[in-house]
Design a protein around this motif. Structure first.
Motif, mmCIF file in Angstrom:
data_model
loop_
_atom_site.group_PDB
_atom_site.id
_atom_site.type_symbol
_atom_site.label_atom_id
_atom_site.label_comp_id
_atom_site.label_asym_id
_atom_site.label_seq_id
_atom_site.Cartn_x
_atom_site.Cartn_y
_atom_site.Cartn_z
ATOM 1 N N GLY A 1 -5.469 44.105 -38.812
ATOM 2 C CA GLY A 1 -6.617 44.329 -37.949
ATOM 3 C C GLY A 1 -7.682 43.280 -38.174
ATOM 4 O O GLY A 1 -7.576 42.439 -39.065
ATOM 5 N N PRO A 2 -8.731 43.325 -37.385
ATOM 6 C CA PRO A 2 -9.804 42.351 -37.561
ATOM 7 C C PRO A 2 -10.536 42.567 -38.882
ATOM 8 O O PRO A 2 -10.605 43.679 -39.391
ATOM 9 C CB PRO A 2 -10.723 42.603 -36.370
ATOM 10 N N VAL A 3 -11.081 41.481 -39.407
ATOM 11 C CA VAL A 3 -11.865 41.516 -40.636
ATOM 12 C C VAL A 3 -13.326 41.512 -40.222
ATOM 13 O O VAL A 3 -13.753 40.647 -39.459
ATOM 14 C CB VAL A 3 -11.559 40.277 -41.521
ATOM 15 N N GLN A 4 -14.077 42.464 -40.718
ATOM 16 C CA GLN A 4 -15.510 42.501 -40.454
ATOM 17 C C GLN A 4 -16.217 42.485 -41.794
ATOM 18 O O GLN A 4 -15.968 43.337 -42.636
ATOM 19 C CB GLN A 4 -15.877 43.739 -39.651
ATOM 20 N N ALA A 5 -17.047 41.477 -41.995
ATOM 21 C CA ALA A 5 -17.746 41.318 -43.270
ATOM 22 C C ALA A 5 -18.993 40.480 -43.025
ATOM 23 O O ALA A 5 -19.447 40.341 -41.885
ATOM 24 C CB ALA A 5 -16.814 40.642 -44.281
ATOM 25 N N ARG A 6 -19.496 39.888 -44.108
ATOM 26 C CA ARG A 6 -20.651 38.980 -44.020
ATOM 27 C C ARG A 6 -20.322 37.709 -44.796
ATOM 28 O O ARG A 6 -19.704 37.764 -45.847
ATOM 29 C CB ARG A 6 -21.908 39.614 -44.600
ATOM 30 N N VAL A 7 -20.771 36.577 -44.245
ATOM 31 C CA VAL A 7 -20.647 35.310 -44.965
ATOM 32 C C VAL A 7 -21.660 35.345 -46.092
ATOM 33 O O VAL A 7 -22.820 35.724 -45.885
ATOM 34 C CB VAL A 7 -20.928 34.105 -44.032
ATOM 35 N N GLN A 8 -21.243 34.962 -47.281
ATOM 36 C CA GLN A 8 -22.181 34.927 -48.406
ATOM 37 C C GLN A 8 -23.008 33.656 -48.337
ATOM 38 O O GLN A 8 -22.474 32.564 -48.198
ATOM 39 C CB GLN A 8 -21.433 34.979 -49.741
ATOM 40 N N GLY A 9 -24.301 33.812 -48.421
ATOM 41 C CA GLY A 9 -25.201 32.667 -48.445
ATOM 42 C C GLY A 9 -25.583 32.160 -47.068
ATOM 43 O O GLY A 9 -25.527 32.878 -46.074
ATOM 44 N N PHE B 1 -15.462 29.463 -46.238
ATOM 45 C CA PHE B 1 -16.428 30.549 -46.124
ATOM 46 C C PHE B 1 -16.016 31.713 -47.015
ATOM 47 O O PHE B 1 -14.942 32.286 -46.853
ATOM 48 C CB PHE B 1 -16.526 31.016 -44.668
ATOM 49 N N THR B 2 -16.889 32.065 -47.964
ATOM 50 C CA THR B 2 -16.655 33.201 -48.847
ATOM 51 C C THR B 2 -17.353 34.405 -48.239
ATOM 52 O O THR B 2 -18.534 34.349 -47.904
ATOM 53 C CB THR B 2 -17.213 32.921 -50.253
ATOM 54 N N LEU B 3 -16.592 35.488 -48.097
ATOM 55 C CA LEU B 3 -17.135 36.705 -47.496
ATOM 56 C C LEU B 3 -17.519 37.706 -48.579
ATOM 57 O O LEU B 3 -17.047 37.630 -49.718
ATOM 58 C CB LEU B 3 -16.097 37.326 -46.557
ATOM 59 N N ASP B 4 -18.347 38.659 -48.214
ATOM 60 C CA ASP B 4 -18.804 39.654 -49.192
ATOM 61 C C ASP B 4 -17.699 40.611 -49.624
ATOM 62 O O ASP B 4 -17.851 41.345 -50.591
ATOM 63 C CB ASP B 4 -20.016 40.424 -48.675
ATOM 64 N N ASN B 5 -16.548 40.606 -48.950
ATOM 65 C CA ASN B 5 -15.420 41.443 -49.368
ATOM 66 C C ASN B 5 -14.481 40.708 -50.336
ATOM 67 O O ASN B 5 -13.432 41.218 -50.698
ATOM 68 C CB ASN B 5 -14.640 41.942 -48.144
ATOM 69 N N GLY B 6 -14.858 39.485 -50.729
ATOM 70 C CA GLY B 6 -14.066 38.713 -51.678
ATOM 71 C C GLY B 6 -13.093 37.744 -51.036
ATOM 72 O O GLY B 6 -12.530 36.880 -51.714
ATOM 73 N N PRO C 1 -24.849 36.137 -42.510
ATOM 74 C CA PRO C 1 -24.612 36.689 -41.178
ATOM 75 C C PRO C 1 -23.317 37.499 -41.121
ATOM 76 O O PRO C 1 -22.394 37.284 -41.908
ATOM 77 C CB PRO C 1 -24.513 35.438 -40.303
ATOM 78 N N LYS C 2 -23.274 38.419 -40.150
ATOM 79 C CA LYS C 2 -22.054 39.184 -39.916
ATOM 80 C C LYS C 2 -20.993 38.245 -39.355
ATOM 81 O O LYS C 2 -21.297 37.318 -38.598
ATOM 82 C CB LYS C 2 -22.300 40.307 -38.916
ATOM 83 N N VAL C 3 -19.747 38.509 -39.742
ATOM 84 C CA VAL C 3 -18.632 37.698 -39.266
ATOM 85 C C VAL C 3 -17.496 38.628 -38.857
ATOM 86 O O VAL C 3 -17.327 39.705 -39.430
ATOM 87 C CB VAL C 3 -18.161 36.695 -40.363
ATOM 88 N N GLN C 4 -16.777 38.214 -37.833
ATOM 89 C CA GLN C 4 -15.587 38.945 -37.419
ATOM 90 C C GLN C 4 -14.450 37.937 -37.286
ATOM 91 O O GLN C 4 -14.602 36.896 -36.634
ATOM 92 C CB GLN C 4 -15.806 39.678 -36.102
ATOM 93 N N ILE C 5 -13.336 38.258 -37.943
ATOM 94 C CA ILE C 5 -12.160 37.392 -37.888
ATOM 95 C C ILE C 5 -11.031 38.227 -37.316
ATOM 96 O O ILE C 5 -10.716 39.299 -37.833
ATOM 97 C CB ILE C 5 -11.797 36.861 -39.294
#
Length: 162
Positions: free
Chosen positions: A90-98, A109-114, A133-137
């Protein structure tokens, strides 16, 4: 005539009895399966010979416990594959760190989910600078991954590296 009907049943029974005895003969006692250190660490050295014999008898009548194995999938070059093509991820929903200011053609890009994702193409896309910012992959129709970041009006192709 009756013997002809019973013949397949008799042959099956004759074949099953040796197979059952062969399976029972395959049990190896605990003291032979474990090193002396493992045997002692499990506390089995405290059992009397009769208790150990009873435990071995019980174990020989019960099948081995099947454990779940975790297999990591890798591609031809040995790099990890996080989503095998058969798997529906499924899609990944997280935040870009920094700080995020856009795609520079080789960004990671490192996301807050590791998870860590890397830009797969050399497209340069300027975006408003934002913090976390929020990111969706999500997968595209062709099977590659597309990354969309809040505050950026375009997406780019990415691959997961961690």
């Amino acid at each position: 005539m009756r013997l002809v009907r019973l013949l397949p049943l008799l042959i099956s029974a004759a074949l099953a009895v040796p197979a059952l005895s062969f399976a029972a003969d395959q049990y190896v006692p605990l003291q032979q399966r474990m090193s002396p250190e493992e045997f002692k660490a499990a506390g089995l050295d405290k059992l009397s010979p009769d208790e150990l014999k009873n435990l071995d008898a019980w174990l020989s009548g019960h099948p081995k416990v099947v454990t779940k194995e975790v297999t990591k999938t890798v591609d031809e070059s040995g790099k990890p594959v996080f989503y095998p093509s058969k798997e529906k991820a499924g899609p990944v929903q997280a935040r870009v760190q920094g700080e995020f200011a856009g795609f520079n053609g080789h960004g990671e890009f490192t996301l807050d989910n590791g998870q860590v994702w890397k830009q797969a193409d050399s497209t340069r896309i300027s975006c408003m600078t934002s913090t976390n910012p929020k990111v969706q992959i999500r997968r595209s129709l062709l099977g590659n991954w597309m990354m969309a970041v809040d505050g950026c009006n375009d997406t780019t192709s990415v691959v997961r590296v961690k």
